[in-house]
Design a protein around this motif. Sequence first.
Motif, PDB file in Angstrom:
ATOM      1  N   ALA A  65      32.609  35.770  38.549  1.00 22.04           N
ATOM      2  CA  ALA A  65      33.232  37.055  38.224  1.00 22.04           C
ATOM      3  C   ALA A  65      32.765  37.568  36.862  1.00 22.04           C
ATOM      4  O   ALA A  65      32.564  38.782  36.666  1.00 22.04           O
ATOM      5  CB  ALA A  65      34.754  36.913  38.233  1.00 22.04           C
ATOM      6  N   ASP A  69      29.875  41.274  35.541  1.00 16.17           N
ATOM      7  CA  ASP A  69      30.594  42.364  34.876  1.00 16.17           C
ATOM      8  C   ASP A  69      29.805  42.719  33.621  1.00 16.17           C
ATOM      9  O   ASP A  69      29.604  41.871  32.751  1.00 16.17           O
ATOM     10  CB  ASP A  69      32.016  41.921  34.510  1.00 16.17           C
ATOM     11  CG  ASP A  69      32.907  43.094  34.170  1.00 16.17           C
ATOM     12  OD1 ASP A  69      32.442  43.995  33.447  1.00 16.17           O
ATOM     13  OD2 ASP A  69      34.062  43.116  34.630  1.00 16.17           O
ATOM     14  N   GLU A  78      42.617  40.836  31.051  1.00 10.29           N
ATOM     15  CA  GLU A  78      41.543  40.986  32.035  1.00 10.29           C
ATOM     16  C   GLU A  78      41.022  39.633  32.499  1.00 10.29           C
ATOM     17  O   GLU A  78      40.758  39.422  33.685  1.00 10.29           O
ATOM     18  CB  GLU A  78      40.403  41.805  31.422  1.00 10.29           C
ATOM     19  CG  GLU A  78      40.751  43.276  31.259  1.00 10.29           C
ATOM     20  CD  GLU A  78      39.752  44.020  30.394  1.00 10.29           C
ATOM     21  OE1 GLU A  78      39.677  45.253  30.498  1.00 10.29           O
ATOM     22  OE2 GLU A  78      39.045  43.357  29.595  1.00 10.29           O
ATOM     23  N   ARG A  82      41.188  37.992  36.336  1.00  7.69           N
ATOM     24  CA  ARG A  82      40.027  37.458  37.045  1.00  7.69           C
ATOM     25  C   ARG A  82      40.225  35.992  37.407  1.00  7.69           C
ATOM     26  O   ARG A  82      39.834  35.557  38.497  1.00  7.69           O
ATOM     27  CB  ARG A  82      38.769  37.622  36.188  1.00  7.69           C
ATOM     28  CG  ARG A  82      38.192  39.019  36.271  1.00  7.69           C
ATOM     29  CD  ARG A  82      37.269  39.321  35.111  1.00  7.69           C
ATOM     30  NE  ARG A  82      36.718  40.665  35.245  1.00  7.69           N
ATOM     31  CZ  ARG A  82      37.389  41.784  35.040  1.00  7.69           C
ATOM     32  NH1 ARG A  82      38.669  41.728  34.716  1.00  7.69           N
ATOM     33  NH2 ARG A  82      36.817  42.970  35.187  1.00  7.69           N
ATOM     34  N   GLN A  85      42.362  35.624  40.446  1.00  9.33           N
ATOM     35  CA  GLN A  85      41.677  35.939  41.699  1.00  9.33           C
ATOM     36  C   GLN A  85      40.867  34.761  42.235  1.00  9.33           C
ATOM     37  O   GLN A  85      40.444  34.774  43.381  1.00  9.33           O
ATOM     38  CB  GLN A  85      40.748  37.138  41.502  1.00  9.33           C
ATOM     39  CG  GLN A  85      41.485  38.440  41.275  1.00  9.33           C
ATOM     40  CD  GLN A  85      40.555  39.592  40.960  1.00  9.33           C
ATOM     41  OE1 GLN A  85      39.362  39.401  40.685  1.00  9.33           O
ATOM     42  NE2 GLN A  85      41.070  40.804  40.972  1.00  9.33           N
ATOM     43  N   ASN A 279      35.287  40.228  44.532  1.00 12.98           N
ATOM     44  CA  ASN A 279      33.978  39.895  43.963  1.00 12.98           C
ATOM     45  C   ASN A 279      32.828  40.399  44.828  1.00 12.98           C
ATOM     46  O   ASN A 279      31.720  39.852  44.798  1.00 12.98           O
ATOM     47  CB  ASN A 279      33.853  38.382  43.761  1.00 12.98           C
ATOM     48  CG  ASN A 279      33.897  37.619  45.076  1.00 12.98           C
ATOM     49  OD1 ASN A 279      34.462  38.086  46.054  1.00 12.98           O
ATOM     50  ND2 ASN A 279      33.305  36.437  45.102  1.00 12.98           N
ATOM     51  N   GLY A 363      34.613  47.189  37.347  1.00 13.10           N
ATOM     52  CA  GLY A 363      35.748  46.506  37.956  1.00 13.10           C
ATOM     53  C   GLY A 363      36.922  47.413  38.253  1.00 13.10           C
ATOM     54  O   GLY A 363      37.746  47.120  39.112  1.00 13.10           O
TER      55      GLY A 363
END
Length: 372
Positions: A65, A69, A78, A82, A85, A279, A363
């Motif tokens: 992830a 980015d 943030e 992530r 997830q 993702n 994102g």
Amino acid sequence: MNLADMLCYADIHELNRIARNYECDSSSHSKNELIQSILAALGRKDLFESLISGMELEDIRFLNALLFDRRETFSLEELVARASQTQESKEEPGRSPRDLISRFKQRGWLFNGHSQQTKYLFQVPDDLKKRFSETLGRIFARKLIYTQAAPRVYRDEQSMLSDDLLCFLRKLDQQELPINAEGFLYKRQLQQILEGLAVPEEPVGKTAWRFGYGRRFREYPARFSFLYDYCYFQGYLEENGPQLRLTPAGRAAVEQARKEDVAHLYAFWLRLYRGPIPNLPSLVYWMQELTGQWVTAASLAEVLCPLIKPYYYDSPQAIFEQRFLPMLSHLGLLRIGVDEQFGSVVQMSVLGQSVVRGTYVTGEETINLQSV
């Protein structure tokens, strides 16, 4: 900023924590010796690859992830989002997201900013990002089965989605179509539309559930659902009472015989599907990196499915086989064929390579068509 620069800004206590993680033999009181020993440890190709090969699935997903980015800094919130997830489910959370972030800091893979403006933000060293992606690519590629020649039969849809989108708009230009109270086309009209497309689909049968992959995904097959949602999002059509009709923008598209740019369709897909598949951009990146030549779909699934989280009743395998590969094919980015020896095989097209490399979606860029 690279790893050496970030280590220079780190304090002696943080350097000692990182050095202990790699069992570095250096003076705990010399900042310069600590930095040199950490750089030497992480500079070893064998150690770096063994570290990544031995990482747990949650760590791999979190790393994946961060790699794709493009922002330079992340807030703690943030990073927690992530890290959350990466977990299989809320019922079995495993270690906390903050533990995961802490492990990355101890490894020297995440650092706090050094200025007054960035001291509460986090950064990944640029050179480590490059090494991570290269190392993961090598690890993944070793697990794949590549074929020696192209299959005799394969499907390459190229511009068919744009063609069918215009075909649908022309159908609406000829006559308004009736819709039910929920805004869906009636089965007879839907069947007629599907039969007239270059890539026909079967209407959706009776299923326990269908949601998450678009505004009209519940009642329409995946490709037409996407096509319809794109037209709705672009303002080409409107559901006016019991009728589906073109807007002035839709009529202009018909008059100009406008062919939608595949890059625009692809960017819309990323934003629409990344709700159930957070993702998604990184998965497409690996497709672009790993499928320059024909590769078996089964071996590719073994590599990529562990990166995919289940989405309600959709298993990672189902997402890969039913939501991911087919839509890449419908977008004209992926060829899908059948090899006599290996069965299903795939290859990213030249167009696909170009579009994926040239398209970036942040994102935050997700689409909720219910509010459009």
